[in-house]
Write a protein that holds these residues in place. Structure first.
Motif, mmCIF file in Angstrom:
data_model
loop_
_atom_site.group_PDB
_atom_site.id
_atom_site.type_symbol
_atom_site.label_atom_id
_atom_site.label_comp_id
_atom_site.label_asym_id
_atom_site.label_seq_id
_atom_site.Cartn_x
_atom_site.Cartn_y
_atom_site.Cartn_z
ATOM 1 N N ALA A 1 2.411 3.858 5.175
ATOM 2 C CA ALA A 1 3.112 3.340 3.997
ATOM 3 C C ALA A 1 2.666 1.916 3.692
ATOM 4 O O ALA A 1 2.439 1.544 2.526
ATOM 5 C CB ALA A 1 4.616 3.387 4.222
ATOM 6 N N THR A 2 2.517 1.109 4.741
ATOM 7 C CA THR A 2 2.044 -0.268 4.574
ATOM 8 C C THR A 2 0.632 -0.297 3.993
ATOM 9 O O THR A 2 0.345 -1.045 3.049
ATOM 10 C CB THR A 2 2.057 -1.004 5.925
ATOM 11 N N VAL A 3 -0.245 0.543 4.530
ATOM 12 C CA VAL A 3 -1.624 0.615 4.033
ATOM 13 C C VAL A 3 -1.643 1.024 2.564
ATOM 14 O O VAL A 3 -2.382 0.458 1.754
ATOM 15 C CB VAL A 3 -2.440 1.603 4.887
ATOM 16 N N THR A 4 -0.807 1.997 2.206
ATOM 17 C CA THR A 4 -0.770 2.480 0.820
ATOM 18 C C THR A 4 -0.360 1.375 -0.142
ATOM 19 O O THR A 4 -0.956 1.207 -1.218
ATOM 20 C CB THR A 4 0.199 3.670 0.707
ATOM 21 N N LEU A 5 0.643 0.592 0.236
ATOM 22 C CA LEU A 5 1.075 -0.492 -0.639
ATOM 23 C C LEU A 5 0.036 -1.606 -0.721
ATOM 24 O O LEU A 5 -0.174 -2.197 -1.786
ATOM 25 C CB LEU A 5 2.399 -1.064 -0.148
ATOM 26 N N ILE A 6 -0.629 -1.906 0.389
ATOM 27 C CA ILE A 6 -1.682 -2.933 0.347
ATOM 28 C C ILE A 6 -2.800 -2.501 -0.597
ATOM 29 O O ILE A 6 -3.296 -3.291 -1.406
ATOM 30 C CB ILE A 6 -2.230 -3.194 1.766
ATOM 31 N N ILE A 7 -3.195 -1.220 -0.511
ATOM 32 C CA ILE A 7 -4.232 -0.726 -1.417
ATOM 33 C C ILE A 7 -3.746 -0.787 -2.864
ATOM 34 O O ILE A 7 -4.522 -1.094 -3.777
ATOM 35 C CB ILE A 7 -4.627 0.715 -1.036
ATOM 36 N N SER A 8 -2.457 -0.510 -3.084
ATOM 37 C CA SER A 8 -1.904 -0.595 -4.437
ATOM 38 C C SER A 8 -2.106 -1.986 -5.018
ATOM 39 O O SER A 8 -2.493 -2.142 -6.187
ATOM 40 C CB SER A 8 -0.411 -0.262 -4.419
ATOM 41 N N VAL A 9 -1.829 -3.002 -4.211
ATOM 42 C CA VAL A 9 -1.983 -4.383 -4.679
ATOM 43 C C VAL A 9 -3.460 -4.692 -4.931
ATOM 44 O O VAL A 9 -3.813 -5.298 -5.957
ATOM 45 C CB VAL A 9 -1.389 -5.372 -3.654
ATOM 46 N N PHE A 10 -4.342 -4.271 -4.023
ATOM 47 C CA PHE A 10 -5.779 -4.473 -4.212
ATOM 48 C C PHE A 10 -6.245 -3.837 -5.525
ATOM 49 O O PHE A 10 -6.936 -4.467 -6.336
ATOM 50 C CB PHE A 10 -6.556 -3.861 -3.046
ATOM 51 N N PHE B 1 7.609 -3.862 -0.182
ATOM 52 C CA PHE B 1 7.399 -3.939 1.265
ATOM 53 C C PHE B 1 8.733 -4.123 1.998
ATOM 54 O O PHE B 1 8.996 -3.450 3.009
ATOM 55 C CB PHE B 1 6.466 -5.113 1.611
ATOM 56 N N ALA B 2 9.557 -5.038 1.479
ATOM 57 C CA ALA B 2 10.840 -5.311 2.131
ATOM 58 C C ALA B 2 11.742 -4.078 2.107
ATOM 59 O O ALA B 2 12.407 -3.757 3.106
ATOM 60 C CB ALA B 2 11.531 -6.489 1.438
ATOM 61 N N TYR B 3 11.751 -3.380 0.986
ATOM 62 C CA TYR B 3 12.585 -2.172 0.868
ATOM 63 C C TYR B 3 12.160 -1.117 1.885
ATOM 64 O O TYR B 3 13.006 -0.517 2.570
ATOM 65 C CB TYR B 3 12.479 -1.623 -0.551
ATOM 66 N N ILE B 4 10.846 -0.902 1.988
ATOM 67 C CA ILE B 4 10.345 0.111 2.936
ATOM 68 C C ILE B 4 10.672 -0.297 4.372
ATOM 69 O O ILE B 4 11.115 0.528 5.180
ATOM 70 C CB ILE B 4 8.830 0.291 2.749
ATOM 71 N N PHE B 5 10.496 -1.581 4.689
ATOM 72 C CA PHE B 5 10.779 -2.057 6.044
ATOM 73 C C PHE B 5 12.253 -1.871 6.384
ATOM 74 O O PHE B 5 12.604 -1.378 7.476
ATOM 75 C CB PHE B 5 10.384 -3.535 6.171
ATOM 76 N N ILE B 6 13.138 -2.240 5.461
ATOM 77 C CA ILE B 6 14.578 -2.129 5.722
ATOM 78 C C ILE B 6 14.994 -0.671 5.866
ATOM 79 O O ILE B 6 15.726 -0.302 6.794
ATOM 80 C CB ILE B 6 15.372 -2.822 4.586
ATOM 81 N N ARG B 7 14.508 0.172 4.960
ATOM 82 C CA ARG B 7 14.893 1.590 5.032
ATOM 83 C C ARG B 7 14.388 2.241 6.311
ATOM 84 O O ARG B 7 15.095 3.022 6.951
ATOM 85 C CB ARG B 7 14.341 2.348 3.820
ATOM 86 N N CYS B 8 13.158 1.949 6.678
ATOM 87 C CA CYS B 8 12.593 2.566 7.880
ATOM 88 C C CYS B 8 13.223 2.001 9.152
ATOM 89 O O CYS B 8 13.279 2.691 10.175
ATOM 90 C CB CYS B 8 11.079 2.364 7.910
ATOM 91 N N THR B 9 13.707 0.758 9.088
ATOM 92 C CA THR B 9 14.413 0.189 10.232
ATOM 93 C C THR B 9 15.785 0.834 10.401
ATOM 94 O O THR B 9 16.209 1.160 11.523
ATOM 95 C CB THR B 9 14.564 -1.335 10.072
ATOM 96 N N LEU B 10 16.483 1.026 9.280
ATOM 97 C CA LEU B 10 17.814 1.636 9.330
ATOM 98 C C LEU B 10 17.750 3.123 9.642
ATOM 99 O O LEU B 10 18.666 3.679 10.261
ATOM 100 C CB LEU B 10 18.541 1.407 7.996
#
Length: 434
Positions: free
Chosen positions: A99-108, A191-200
């Motif tokens: 998920a992190t890789v996908t979002l980084i590529i989105s920004v690129f 990024f923050a939303y994905i991190f929070i959701r995956c943490t919870l």
């Protein structure tokens, strides 16, 4: 004909013709010519010629086909795949790494393309199968791809902002500066939303990727360095004041051709396909631009600008409520129309009102691009959903895609509220880099 009757004919006629399948460009252009003929006589039809000629000879408009050509060339190379592979070796073994890789590529991809269709299709082909294989939550995966792939409307060099600048007669460079912080802040919020959701809820990303070969010098040279260099040079030319937007677009195309050639991927077939796709995309943009611009010119000649300005400013509400009303109109129109039609039909009327209310049209351009983010995801005609559906597995329906997008739409709306409340978030960078 009174201005009220002209308004009903033009607005109602456009929607009626579109409802029966007439493209917006021809619906708007034909109605404009028809109304001008009956209201002013045949000589006023020359207004259409003058409007189209003025737009066609606008120097800044050259940047649009150049940025689209750059994006289509990159789509047809394997550069995005190499970038994904390189980032996957760095983050893939972490929980939620894909998920992190996908979002980084989105920004690129947003920072080098300015359009959304190709990004979502690429991510749907590259990232979605990986996330499905690793048992990521389906809705979260879909939302990441569609929301991340839509960042191209906000992150420079956005085609939306270029057309807005030409239509509103404001500096495209200042628009790029104004959208820089909000665009990357929106990506950070994802990024923050994905991190929070995956943490919870760790079950959303249950399975880290298997160990891959270590990140190598070759991965850096083939996957990361070319795109990073392209972004830095284009951004440096634009934000450093070295070149105009159009010249930066030309440099971007030249660099893209060099990169693809060095990778051994450039051939006649790729170049022909890229040029054909660019011509098709520009044809759509230009025809809609000509038709809508002619309609607005006829409407303003009929007194439409004064009529709408008087009607809106006559409302006994605070100026910010008027801006919110405009945002609501954008979002409602986004349920049925493409962004370029919305922009060309409303911005020439709304921007003078915005200026009269004491607001900055640069800031309003950032608000517009944010509302188009919402429109790209919203049913029933959200383009992002249809782009993903075109490459998604058969079991992923449009209903599933739209049901996956609402958390990201709420984030976009929250950012829209922040931009309304704190205009300096967008205007700070253009002010200090005057």
């Amino acid at each position: 004909m009174s201005i009220e009757l002209v308004s009903i004919i033009l607005v109602g006629g456009v929607f009626l013709l579109m409802a029966i399948g007439v493209p917006l460009s021809f619906a708007a252009g034909s109605l404009a010519v028809l109304v001008s003929y009956f209201k002013f006589g045949p000589n006023v039809i020359a207004l259409a010629h003058k409007t189209i000629y003025g737009l066609a000879t606008e120097y800044s408009l050259l940047s649009v086909p150049l940025f689209i050509l750059m994006a289509t060339l990159l789509e047809r190379s394997s550069l995005a795949q190499d970038l994904y592979d390189a980032l996957f070796k760095i983050f893939g073994h972490l929980k939620g790494g894909v998920a992190t890789v996908t979002l980084i590529i989105s920004v690129f991809m947003a920072a080098i393309s300015g359009i959304i269709g190709g990004e979502i299709v690429l991510l749907g082909l590259i990232a979605l199968p990986q996330m499905m294989r690793l048992q990521y939550d389906r809705k979260l995966s879909i939302g990441i791809i569609c929301a991340g792939g839509s960042l191209g409307t906000m992150v420079p060099p956005s085609i939306v902002l270029i057309i807005y600048g030409l239509t509103a007669d404001v500096s495209v460079q200042k628009l790029f500066l104004a959208s820089f912080i909000p665009g990357f802040a929106l990506a950070s919020a994802y990024f923050a939303y994905i991190f929070i959701r995956c943490t919870l809820n760790p079950n959303l990303t249950p399975k880290p990727a298997e160990k891959t070969a270590p990140f190598s010098r070759r991965d850096f040279l083939r996957g990361i360095l070319p795109l990073f260099a392209l972004i830095m040079i284009v951004f440096g030319c634009i934000y450093g004041g070295i070149t105009s937007i159009t010249e930066a677009a030309g440099i971007a195309v030249g660099m893209t051709l060099v990169i693809i050639t060095l990778r051994g991927e450039l051939d006649i077939k790729m170049l022909w396909q890229s040029l054909t796709r660019t011509l098709q995309s520009c044809g759509i943009i230009l025809w809609v631009t000509f038709g809508a611009a002619t309609l607005i010119a006829v409407y303003n000649l009929s007194g439409g600008q004064r009529y709408v300005t008087g009607m809106i400013t006559g409302l006994d509400v605070a100026p910010v409520v008027t801006i919110m009303l405009m945002m609501a109109i954008f979002i409602i129109l986004g349920l049925f129309m493409d962004w370029i039609g919305i922009l060309l039909l409303t911005i020439p009327i709304f921007v003078p009102i915005v200026v009269q209310l004491g607001y900055d049209p640069i800031w309003f351009g950032v608000l517009f691009s944010l509302t188009m983010q919402v429109a790209f995801l919203s049913p029933p005609f959200g383009p992002a959903a249809f782009y993903l559906k075109s490459v998604a597995p058969p079991e992923i329906t449009l209903q599933t895609i739209f049901a996956s997008l609402w958390p990201f739409m709420l984030i976009q709306i929250a950012f829209l509220v922040v931009m309304l409340a704190f205009p300096n978030v967008a205007l700070w960078l253009p002010e200090i880099l005057k």
